[in-house]
Each structure stands twice: as structure tokens, then as C-alpha cells.
Design an enzyme around this catalytic site. Structure first.
Site, PDB file in Angstrom:
ATOM      1  N   ASP A 160     -53.127 -46.190   1.426  1.00  0.00           N
ATOM      2  CA  ASP A 160     -51.678 -46.148   1.251  1.00  0.00           C
ATOM      3  C   ASP A 160     -51.306 -44.883   0.461  1.00  0.00           C
ATOM      4  O   ASP A 160     -51.928 -44.585  -0.565  1.00  0.00           O
ATOM      5  CB  ASP A 160     -51.254 -47.414   0.480  1.00  0.00           C
ATOM      6  CG  ASP A 160     -49.754 -47.638   0.499  1.00  0.00           C
ATOM      7  OD1 ASP A 160     -49.093 -47.175   1.439  1.00  0.00           O
ATOM      8  OD2 ASP A 160     -49.255 -48.298  -0.439  1.00  0.00           O
ATOM      9  N   HIS A 161     -50.328 -44.139   0.950  1.00  0.00           N
ATOM     10  CA  HIS A 161     -49.829 -42.934   0.276  1.00  0.00           C
ATOM     11  C   HIS A 161     -50.929 -41.917  -0.029  1.00  0.00           C
ATOM     12  O   HIS A 161     -50.986 -41.370  -1.132  1.00  0.00           O
ATOM     13  CB  HIS A 161     -49.088 -43.289  -1.024  1.00  0.00           C
ATOM     14  CG  HIS A 161     -47.836 -44.063  -0.783  1.00  0.00           C
ATOM     15  ND1 HIS A 161     -46.704 -43.506  -0.228  1.00  0.00           N
ATOM     16  CD2 HIS A 161     -47.538 -45.354  -1.001  1.00  0.00           C
ATOM     17  CE1 HIS A 161     -45.760 -44.435  -0.122  1.00  0.00           C
ATOM     18  NE2 HIS A 161     -46.241 -45.568  -0.574  1.00  0.00           N
ATOM     19  N   ASP A 175     -48.865 -39.094   3.194  1.00  0.00           N
ATOM     20  CA  ASP A 175     -47.497 -39.099   2.686  1.00  0.00           C
ATOM     21  C   ASP A 175     -47.122 -37.747   2.091  1.00  0.00           C
ATOM     22  O   ASP A 175     -47.435 -37.430   0.960  1.00  0.00           O
ATOM     23  CB  ASP A 175     -47.338 -40.193   1.619  1.00  0.00           C
ATOM     24  CG  ASP A 175     -45.907 -40.233   1.089  1.00  0.00           C
ATOM     25  OD1 ASP A 175     -45.063 -39.474   1.604  1.00  0.00           O
ATOM     26  OD2 ASP A 175     -45.651 -41.010   0.157  1.00  0.00           O
ATOM     27  N   GLU A 231     -44.715 -40.790   6.688  1.00  0.00           N
ATOM     28  CA  GLU A 231     -43.375 -41.181   6.232  1.00  0.00           C
ATOM     29  C   GLU A 231     -42.419 -40.025   6.470  1.00  0.00           C
ATOM     30  O   GLU A 231     -42.731 -38.878   6.163  1.00  0.00           O
ATOM     31  CB  GLU A 231     -43.430 -41.517   4.738  1.00  0.00           C
ATOM     32  CG  GLU A 231     -42.085 -41.934   4.145  1.00  0.00           C
ATOM     33  CD  GLU A 231     -42.224 -42.472   2.714  1.00  0.00           C
ATOM     34  OE1 GLU A 231     -43.144 -43.284   2.471  1.00  0.00           O
ATOM     35  OE2 GLU A 231     -41.427 -42.061   1.849  1.00  0.00           O
ATOM     36  N   HIS A 281     -39.573 -48.330  -3.747  1.00  0.00           N
ATOM     37  CA  HIS A 281     -40.800 -48.900  -4.301  1.00  0.00           C
ATOM     38  C   HIS A 281     -40.492 -49.460  -5.689  1.00  0.00           C
ATOM     39  O   HIS A 281     -39.743 -48.845  -6.447  1.00  0.00           O
ATOM     40  CB  HIS A 281     -41.867 -47.819  -4.488  1.00  0.00           C
ATOM     41  CG  HIS A 281     -42.389 -47.246  -3.212  1.00  0.00           C
ATOM     42  ND1 HIS A 281     -42.008 -46.017  -2.754  1.00  0.00           N
ATOM     43  CD2 HIS A 281     -43.274 -47.730  -2.317  1.00  0.00           C
ATOM     44  CE1 HIS A 281     -42.658 -45.764  -1.615  1.00  0.00           C
ATOM     45  NE2 HIS A 281     -43.424 -46.782  -1.331  1.00  0.00           N
ATOM     46  N   GLY A 323     -41.783 -50.753  -0.095  1.00  0.00           N
ATOM     47  CA  GLY A 323     -40.875 -51.363  -1.064  1.00  0.00           C
ATOM     48  C   GLY A 323     -40.421 -52.739  -0.615  1.00  0.00           C
ATOM     49  O   GLY A 323     -39.244 -53.079  -0.703  1.00  0.00           O
ATOM     50  N   GLY A 324     -41.362 -53.558  -0.151  1.00  0.00           N
ATOM     51  CA  GLY A 324     -41.013 -54.901   0.324  1.00  0.00           C
ATOM     52  C   GLY A 324     -40.588 -55.837  -0.805  1.00  0.00           C
ATOM     53  O   GLY A 324     -39.805 -56.761  -0.574  1.00  0.00           O
ATOM     54  N   ASN A 363     -45.019 -53.341   3.468  1.00  0.00           N
ATOM     55  CA  ASN A 363     -45.850 -53.080   2.290  1.00  0.00           C
ATOM     56  C   ASN A 363     -45.315 -53.871   1.104  1.00  0.00           C
ATOM     57  O   ASN A 363     -44.105 -53.845   0.826  1.00  0.00           O
ATOM     58  CB  ASN A 363     -45.819 -51.582   1.944  1.00  0.00           C
ATOM     59  CG  ASN A 363     -46.670 -50.758   2.880  1.00  0.00           C
ATOM     60  OD1 ASN A 363     -47.032 -51.206   3.947  1.00  0.00           O
ATOM     61  ND2 ASN A 363     -46.993 -49.548   2.455  1.00  0.00           N
ATOM     62  N   THR A 397     -45.470 -54.827  -5.791  1.00  0.00           N
ATOM     63  CA  THR A 397     -44.907 -55.067  -7.130  1.00  0.00           C
ATOM     64  C   THR A 397     -44.728 -56.558  -7.422  1.00  0.00           C
ATOM     65  O   THR A 397     -45.021 -57.022  -8.526  1.00  0.00           O
ATOM     66  CB  THR A 397     -43.561 -54.333  -7.273  1.00  0.00           C
ATOM     67  OG1 THR A 397     -43.781 -52.936  -7.044  1.00  0.00           O
ATOM     68  CG2 THR A 397     -42.968 -54.523  -8.656  1.00  0.00           C
TER      69      THR A 397
HETATM   70  P1  13P Z   1     -43.413 -52.625  -3.602  1.00  0.00           P
HETATM   71  O1  13P Z   1     -44.398 -52.374  -4.719  1.00  0.00           O
HETATM   72  O2  13P Z   1     -42.010 -52.316  -3.986  1.00  0.00           O
HETATM   73  O3  13P Z   1     -43.583 -53.983  -3.013  1.00  0.00           O
HETATM   74  O4  13P Z   1     -43.781 -51.584  -2.468  1.00  0.00           O
HETATM   75  C1  13P Z   1     -45.104 -51.500  -2.068  1.00  0.00           C
HETATM   76  C2  13P Z   1     -45.298 -50.326  -1.188  1.00  0.00           C
HETATM   77  O5  13P Z   1     -44.403 -49.891  -0.508  1.00  0.00           O
HETATM   78  C3  13P Z   1     -46.626 -49.720  -1.172  1.00  0.00           C
HETATM   79  O6  13P Z   1     -46.673 -48.582  -0.376  1.00  0.00           O
END
Ligand code: 13P
Length: 306
Positions: free
Chosen positions: A82-83, A104, A134, A181, A210-211, A231, A234
Site C-alpha cells: 500500500d502506498h 503512489d 492513484e 485517510h 480512507g474507508g 482500504n 484507522t
Molecule cells: P483509513 O486509515 O482512513 O481507513 O484509510 C486506509 C487507507 O486508505 C490505506 O491506504
């Protein structure tokens, strides 16, 4: 069994209008909880290891654990960088046996983002690994307060997305339509009309970063407009921290009891997401349509680079 091609997995979700959860893995407890939730609900699942977290754990220890967990899982699993920020990061993940890599460079100018994404796509595709990029910019940091945003939103344009996907050959695209995020006060306002246009323009699975913090209704509308990967980190991290704060007594029974209770809390939240996003019960069909990934050994193309 099933460490599978992420492209095949997401293709199935996209065609059948549900989303696969890509859950952030930062410890063995998170890893076990996510796999257990997916098995309990017979759901395909993605294990996300984010480059921004590599300072907090030893990648060379946790990544092979994720690969081992995926191989023995009873549901299809993809492991995703991821990223990732560079070609080198992608190469490292591919060598480790990941089935997807994100590159990313969304904070860079369009042409620079496109060039690096294309380089990573060439490398990854030669090894049968899927690529996410992205376009536009989703601000904030996983696990942090979204109020401290250092960058502005930059929304994804559907016309740029069409060109970007055609010229890079990416397998899925992360879009900026209003999510951030990290931790937010209240739910963000999402631009569904923009999302629908992007979906029509590119015709490949879309990804929401940023789910955490989105409402059930927001998730449903996102999925109805082409989102096939969500994704989520958090909320899981906050849940684990809150759980420790709320249950100081568990610690009296020892560290292991505390760890077990965190695993249970994370598992329950992942199961809630799986039910909500429609991936539950899909494991068998997905497995039928997914090529298994090779055994994680470097392909000739990767060896040529190293
Ligand atoms: P959140 O931490 O806001 O759920 O987002 C996670 C994310 O997008 C990881 O790439």
C-alpha cells in the site's frame, strides 16, 4: 492454498458489484484477526502492508508471515503493497511474494506520476503482479487525525483518468472523490457524480482510500459506482487502542489475554465490513476464477533487475 492474483480477485468484485476489503496489517494479531474474519464469512480478502508503516515493524519479518498466512488460508487472499513510493519498493514486495503493488506518486505532476506508474506496471506485470495507482490526491495519513491535513484535496478528473489508465495499463485506480485517510469528525461529503464519470471513462475496478468513518449508505453508493476495493485501517487501529483503554483488567490476566481480546475486537470489525461490502460468501466463485499466484519466487524479469 490461496494466494491469488489481485487483478482476478478485483475483476470478480467489479463485475458482481461488491467490494473486497483491503485491511491494514501492522502486527501478527491484525493478520490473524483479518484472515479469521474472512474465513468465518467465506470472503476474499486483501492484506495491505503500507510503506508508511515500515518504520513501526520489521517488514522482513511481517511480510513473510502474511505470505504464509495467505497460503494456508481457506479463502482467496491477495497481499498488497500500500502506498509504495518507488520502483525499488515495488520490487521488494514482488520478491517477497505480494500479488499487488500500489505506486503512489499522486502528489507529483501528472506526467511524473504517469511515468513512474508505467515503470512499476511494466515490472509488476512481467511477474504477474497487479498494479494500483492513484490519480488526484487523497490527503491525510492512515491512523492519524484528518484535521491535521498538510495537503489539499485534489479531485480525480475523469478525462485525465482515461488517459492515465490507457497509458499506464494499471489494473485498478485509486480515486479522490472526497475521502481522506485517517480520523475525521463526521462523515466526508462524497462526489458520486464524479465517481460515476470516472467509472464510465476507465472501466476498471476503482479503489477507495480512507474507508474509516464512512457511513453504510456511503459505502453502498461507492460500490454501486464501480468501487471494488476499500482500504481500511484507522478504525481498526482506534478500536485496538480503545479496547486496551476500556479493559485495563484484561492486562491482569497477562499480555496474551490482552492480545487475544484485541484480535477478537479487530475480527468483529472486519466481519462487519465484509457483511456490509458484500464480499461474504464469495470465496468459492472467486477462487474458481483466480489464477493462483506463483510461489513467490522471483520471476526471470525480476532476477534480471537484481
Ligand atoms: P483509513 O486509515 O482512513 O481507513 O484509510 C486506509 C487507507 O486508505 C490505506 O491506504
Amino acid at each position: 492454498m490461496p494466494l491469488v492474483h489481485m487483478k482476478d480477485m478485483l475483476g470478480h468484485a467489479y463485475r458482481h458489484a461488491y467490494a473486497v476489503g483491503a485491511f491494514g496489517v501492522v502486527t501478527l494479531d491484525f493478520l490473524e484477526a483479518i484472515i479469521k474474519a474472512a474465513e468465518n464469512y467465506r470472503a476474499p480478502v486483501i492484506l495491505n502492508l503500507a510503506e508508511s508503516h515500515f518504520d513501526y515493524y520489521d517488514f522482513d519479518l511481517l511480510a513473510p508471515a502474511a505470505v504464509a498466512a495467505a497460503r494456508r488460508a481457506r479463502v482467496p487472499v491477495a497481499i498488497h503493497l500500500d502506498h509504495g513510493r518507488s520502483l525499488e519498493s515495488a520490487e521488494r514486495a514482488i520478491r517477497c511474494g505480494f500479488s499487488g503493488v500500489m505506486v503512489d506518486c499522486s502528489d507529483q505532476p501528472f506526467e511524473d506520476n504517469l511515468r513512474l506508474t508505467r515503470e512499476v506496471a511494466t515490472l509488476a506485470h512481467a511477474s504477474g503482479v497487479a498494479v494500483e495507482a492513484e490519480l488526484g490526491y487523497v490527503p491525510g495519513g492512515e491512523g492519524e487525525n484528518a484535521e491535521n491535513l498538510s495537503h489539499e484535496f485534489e479531485y480525480t478528473s475523469h478525462s485525465e483518468a482515461r488517459v492515465f489508465v490507457a497509458r499506464t495499463g494499471v489494473d485498478c485506480l485509486a480515486v479522490s472523490i472526497g475521502t481522506v485517510h485517517g480520523r475525521m469528525k463526521g462523515a466526508p461529503r462524497l462526489d458520486y457524480a464524479r465517481l460515476a464519470k470516472i467509472n464510465e471513462a476507465v472501466g476498471i475496478p476503482l479503489v477507495i482510500h480512507g474507508g474509516s468513518g464512512l457511513s453504510d449508505e456511503q459505502f453502498r453508493k461507492l460500490i454501486a459506482n464501480g468501487v471494488a476495493k476499500i482500504n481500511y485501517y484507522t478504525a481498526l487501529s482506534d478500536l485496538a487502542v480503545q479496547h486496551i483503554r476500556d479493559n485495563p483488567g484484561i492486562g491482569d490476566n497477562g499480555y496474551m489475554a490482552l492480545k487475544r481480546s484485541i484480535r477478537e475486537a479487530v475480527r468483529a470489525e472486519v466481519e462487519r465490513c465484509i457483511r456490509l461490502w458484500g464480499s461474504g460468501g464469495r470465496a468459492a466463485e472467486v477462487l474458481e476464477q483466480c489464477r493462483p499466484l506463483n510461489d513467490g519466487k522471483a520471476s526471470p524479469d525480476i532476477r534480471a533487475i537484481g
